[in-house]
Write a protein that holds these residues in place. Structure first.
Motif, mmCIF file in Angstrom:
data_model
loop_
_atom_site.group_PDB
_atom_site.id
_atom_site.type_symbol
_atom_site.label_atom_id
_atom_site.label_comp_id
_atom_site.label_asym_id
_atom_site.label_seq_id
_atom_site.Cartn_x
_atom_site.Cartn_y
_atom_site.Cartn_z
ATOM 1 N N PHE A 98 -0.435 4.354 20.478
ATOM 2 C CA PHE A 98 0.923 4.358 19.230
ATOM 3 C C PHE A 98 0.328 4.227 17.546
ATOM 4 C CE2 PHE A 98 1.217 1.622 23.090
ATOM 5 C CZ PHE A 98 3.013 1.872 23.372
ATOM 6 N N ARG A 99 1.388 4.979 17.218
ATOM 7 C CA ARG A 99 0.892 4.904 15.943
ATOM 8 C C ARG A 99 0.104 4.067 15.291
ATOM 9 N NH1 ARG A 99 1.674 10.443 13.760
ATOM 10 N NH2 ARG A 99 1.170 11.340 15.932
ATOM 11 N N VAL A 100 -0.627 3.655 13.706
ATOM 12 C CA VAL A 100 -0.520 2.330 13.356
ATOM 13 C C VAL A 100 -0.134 2.960 11.850
ATOM 14 C CG1 VAL A 100 -2.126 1.545 12.054
ATOM 15 C CG2 VAL A 100 -2.511 2.217 14.347
ATOM 16 N N LEU A 101 0.595 2.536 11.196
ATOM 17 C CA LEU A 101 1.700 2.555 9.859
ATOM 18 C C LEU A 101 0.640 2.026 8.979
ATOM 19 C CD1 LEU A 101 3.734 4.312 8.238
ATOM 20 C CD2 LEU A 101 5.416 2.452 8.975
ATOM 21 N N GLY A 102 0.181 1.738 8.136
ATOM 22 C CA GLY A 102 0.057 1.403 6.886
ATOM 23 C C GLY A 102 0.824 1.263 5.964
ATOM 24 N N THR A 103 1.677 0.032 5.494
ATOM 25 C CA THR A 103 2.557 0.218 4.408
ATOM 26 C C THR A 103 3.181 -1.147 3.715
ATOM 27 O OG1 THR A 103 5.138 0.725 4.187
ATOM 28 C CG2 THR A 103 4.455 -0.751 6.271
ATOM 29 N N ASN A 104 4.064 -1.598 2.585
ATOM 30 C CA ASN A 104 3.471 -2.500 2.267
ATOM 31 C C ASN A 104 4.662 -3.448 2.447
ATOM 32 O OD1 ASN A 104 5.950 -1.482 0.479
ATOM 33 N ND2 ASN A 104 4.707 -1.512 -1.899
ATOM 34 N N ASP A 105 5.163 -4.776 1.608
ATOM 35 C CA ASP A 105 6.012 -5.278 2.126
ATOM 36 C C ASP A 105 7.849 -4.810 1.428
ATOM 37 O OD1 ASP A 105 4.294 -7.560 2.380
ATOM 38 O OD2 ASP A 105 4.415 -8.450 0.577
ATOM 39 N N ASP A 106 7.331 -4.110 0.775
ATOM 40 C CA ASP A 106 9.200 -2.791 0.599
ATOM 41 C C ASP A 106 9.304 -2.542 1.794
ATOM 42 O OD1 ASP A 106 8.973 -3.821 -1.969
ATOM 43 O OD2 ASP A 106 8.557 -1.664 -2.503
ATOM 44 N N TYR A 107 8.594 -2.251 2.734
ATOM 45 C CA TYR A 107 9.706 -1.978 3.675
ATOM 46 C C TYR A 107 9.923 -2.749 5.057
ATOM 47 C CZ TYR A 107 8.608 0.840 8.519
ATOM 48 O OH TYR A 107 8.556 0.999 9.788
ATOM 49 N N TYR A 108 9.092 -3.402 4.938
ATOM 50 C CA TYR A 108 10.268 -4.940 5.521
ATOM 51 C C TYR A 108 11.280 -5.254 4.415
ATOM 52 C CZ TYR A 108 5.983 -5.266 7.851
ATOM 53 O OH TYR A 108 4.775 -4.549 8.621
ATOM 54 N N ARG A 109 11.122 -5.142 3.505
ATOM 55 C CA ARG A 109 13.262 -5.636 2.617
ATOM 56 C C ARG A 109 14.114 -4.382 2.795
ATOM 57 N NH1 ARG A 109 10.056 -6.489 -2.677
ATOM 58 N NH2 ARG A 109 8.766 -7.278 -1.036
ATOM 59 N N HIS A 110 13.042 -3.262 2.067
ATOM 60 C CA HIS A 110 14.361 -2.198 2.424
ATOM 61 C C HIS A 110 14.626 -1.091 3.444
ATOM 62 C CE1 HIS A 110 14.330 -3.835 -1.250
ATOM 63 N NE2 HIS A 110 12.958 -3.547 -2.076
ATOM 64 N N TYR A 111 13.804 -1.136 4.454
ATOM 65 C CA TYR A 111 14.232 0.157 5.452
ATOM 66 C C TYR A 111 15.153 -0.259 6.301
ATOM 67 C CZ TYR A 111 13.148 3.717 8.668
ATOM 68 O OH TYR A 111 13.278 4.359 9.837
ATOM 69 N N ARG A 112 16.304 0.751 6.524
ATOM 70 C CA ARG A 112 17.533 0.533 6.790
ATOM 71 C C ARG A 112 17.692 1.353 8.070
ATOM 72 N NH1 ARG A 112 17.254 -3.230 3.962
ATOM 73 N NH2 ARG A 112 18.744 -4.309 3.045
ATOM 74 N N PHE A 113 17.919 1.109 9.258
ATOM 75 C CA PHE A 113 18.804 1.892 10.075
ATOM 76 C C PHE A 113 19.817 2.142 10.995
ATOM 77 C CE2 PHE A 113 17.270 -0.849 14.093
ATOM 78 C CZ PHE A 113 16.934 -1.726 13.521
ATOM 79 N N GLY A 114 20.020 2.821 11.968
ATOM 80 C CA GLY A 114 21.517 2.571 12.322
ATOM 81 C C GLY A 114 22.952 2.241 11.585
#
Lengths: 179, 420
Positions: B110-126
């Motif tokens: 499984f891929r490992v993705l390094g990111t920051n808190d903005d990911y959980y705050r701003h990422y949108r799908f569907g």
């Protein structure tokens, strides 16, 4: 592919990429310039509608050299006249009651070292009834060379999409992304 | 006696041949419907993987390539974006948020993705859905990890689990960051997107596990930086793989895109995810057309099969027809009998075909979800599918009319004079 081969392949790729990047540095202007194709970028947000129109001079006046004859000069004046009339050439849905708030037309730089020259125009509309802003009718297509396509890209609050506009299809949908 | 029971019994008498005919029709119909359903479902699954992101920024390569590695975690980047550029972008007055993405490591495939808190705050799908946690929370500590639903399901992980990240993106890797284990602190609720197949850690963590690595290999013993010592070091990354950008106003989309593409500091590419998805599908669309053409041809072959089966049976059924005529059936009855037989076989074949389509999707769903993290929906039958089925039935009726017409003419001519 073995690891070694892959590394070599990647190195080669990178080398090519570096060359390409170095080449980029040498030219001022390196974006695509394709005769018969113009681009229109449309951004919508709240009451604002922003348009960016770019077209090789060929599509509008039929040549890309410095105007030589009175006829050439007249063609250029005519093209600029069309572009300086955004409300006439780019018509948002009438029900949205939009008015032009910005219109910047850049005539071609006939001395461009690439040998190509293009017209550029940037517009902004302000629309009173944003919900009614569903379409943009591109009348300018009637003035372009018959086979010219406009590659339109739309960025709107409910999604992004692209469409190809031609004389037979001058209506650009602004709202629902078409799949 | 009405015609229908007669047709059914006559068919039952020839059940082996009839069964095979039904099967061949079922297979051809199922193929055509599956191709349509799969492409429709895959298209909507792909399209709903990212929404609300105005631009994706990566190293200059192809637009589809950038979309595939940044959002779908397919393939890999040719180059990175420098950290100073990310910082400039994040602070830009027209930018609302900028999510850094750092890819390249993996955990058991499984891929490992390094990111920051903005990911959980701003990422949108569907349809403007945001990331929600089924259990736990977003990472807070340096060695915290958050896993997608599919990772949790496949590996049986729960919050509190200790995991080790492997170097590189392959499913088997011999170089592991074993000295710096991570603790799973959260499980993301199923999204039906590649998020489900991803292990998320902080950007600083990606930097920390590579602190003592030199040219893709762990440093020799003695030069290693322990997990605790790493906390004291500067963990600002040098670069990130890609950046997702949300703008304050969509109006600026093309202006920002152009200034990134023309940025002289490093070769960058900014793409509009929605438009690039469309470009991707216009390529896949050709394959789709080819598959549909194959589906249509196989369906035509199924119809021919039906025709052959009935035509071949005509000779052996002369006696049956003769008896029917002798008990008072008119030639028109014979005609109707054969047409209804063709329609019946076709309808049954179609029914089995539709069931097979569900079966195929039921088999493919977990596979696709496991491999790509995309969730295929159950069939959404459209008017086109209905038209295909109606068209098939009409074609079957017409095909049935050919042997029926032959039998009709023959029953007039040789009726009872048949020699046995």
């Amino acid at each position: 592919m073995s690891r070694g081969k892959r590394t070599l392949f990647v190195t080669l790729l990178c080398a090519t990429a570096t060359c390409a990047a170095a080449e980029d540095e040498m030219f001022e202007d390196h974006h695509a310039h394709e005769h018969g194709v113009a681009t229109l970028n449309v951004a919508v947000d709240a009451s604002r509608l922003a348009l960016q129109f770019r077209s090789p001079a060929m599509n509008l006046v039929g040549f890309e050299h410095r105007p030589r004859t009175a006829q050439d000069q007249a063609a250029v004046s005519q093209a600029l006249e069309w572009l300086r009339d955004p409300a006439g050439q780019f018509q948002p849905s009438a029900e949205a009651s939009c008015r032009v708030v910005k219109s910047e037309v850049t005539p071609p730089d006939w001395e461009d070292p690439s040998g190509h020259s293009e017209f550029a125009a940037d517009y902004e509309f302000d629309c009173q009834k944003q919900a009614a802003l569903q379409h943009l009718y591109v009348r300018l297509l009637e003035h372009l060379e018959a086979e010219t396509k406009i590659e339109a890209q739309v960025a709107a609050p409910d999604g992004q999409h692209s469409t190809e506009l031609t004389r037979a299809n001058t209506r650009l949908v602004l709202r629902k992304p078409v799949r | 006696m009405t015609l229908l029971p007669l047709a059914v019994r006559s068919l039952w008498n020839r059940r082996a041949t009839a069964g095979l005919t039904i099967l061949s029709i079922a297979i051809s119909v199922a193929l055509l419907l599956s191709v349509r359903q799969f492409s429709e479902q895959a298209r909507s699954a792909f399209a709903s993987t990212i929404s609300g992101t105005d631009l994706i920024v990566g190293a200059r390569s192809g637009d589809i390539n950038l979309l595939l590695y940044s959002v779908f975690h397919l393939g890999s980047a040719t180059n990175n974006v420098s950290w100073p550029f990310y910082e400039r972008l994040a602070k830009h007055r027209q930018v609302a948020w900028a999510i850094p993405l750092s890819l390249g490591d993996s955990h058991r495939g499984f891929r490992v993705l390094g990111t920051n808190d903005d990911y959980y705050r701003h990422y949108r799908f569907g349809d403007d859905r945001k990331i929600e946690f089924a259990a736990g929370r977003a990472p807070a500590d340096l060695y915290d990890a958050v896993i997608g639903a599919e990772v949790a399901r496949t590996l049986g992980y729960k919050a509190g689990e200790q995991i080790v990240i492997a170097h590189g993106a392959g499913s088997t890797s011999f170089a592991e960051h074993a000295d710096k284990p991570f603790t799973v602190v959260g499980v993301i609720a199923p999204t039906g997107t590649p998020i489900d197949r991803t292990v998320h850690v902080s950007l600083a963590a990606i930097q920390a596990i590579h602190l003592d690595w030199q040219s893709g290999m762990p440093a020799p013993k003695g030069q290693r930086v322990s997990a605790q010592d790493a906390r004291q070091q500067d963990l600002t990354p040098d670069s990130v793989t890609a950046i997702l950008i949300g703008l304050k106003s969509k109006i600026d989309t093309f202006q920002i895109q152009r200034s990134i593409n023309e940025y002289r500091g490093e070769p960058l590419l900014a793409i509009l995810p929605g438009v690039t998805l469309q470009n991707l599908w216009s390529i896949v669309g050709n394959v789709e057309v080819a598959l549909l053409a194959v589906g249509l041809l196989v369906t035509a072959a199924g119809l021919v099969c039906l025709l052959v089966a009935i035509l071949a049976s005509l000779n052996e059924r002369r006696r049956e027809m003769a008896i029917l005529r002798s008990v008072g059936a008119r030639p028109a009855h014979i005609f109707a009998l054969l047409v209804s037989e063709a329609v019946g076989v076709a309808a049954l074949g179609m029914l089995v075909g539709v069931l097979c389509t569900y079966l195929a999707l039921a088999i493919a769903r977990p596979l696709v979800q496991h491999t790509y993290g995309l969730l295929l929906q159950w069939p959404a039958w459209s008017l086109t599918d209905l038209a295909i089925l109606c068209g098939f039935l009409t074609a079957a009726t017409l095909a049935g009319a050919i042997p029926a017409w032959q039998a009709y003419r023959r029953s007039l001519a040789d009726g009872l004079t048949i020699r046995l």
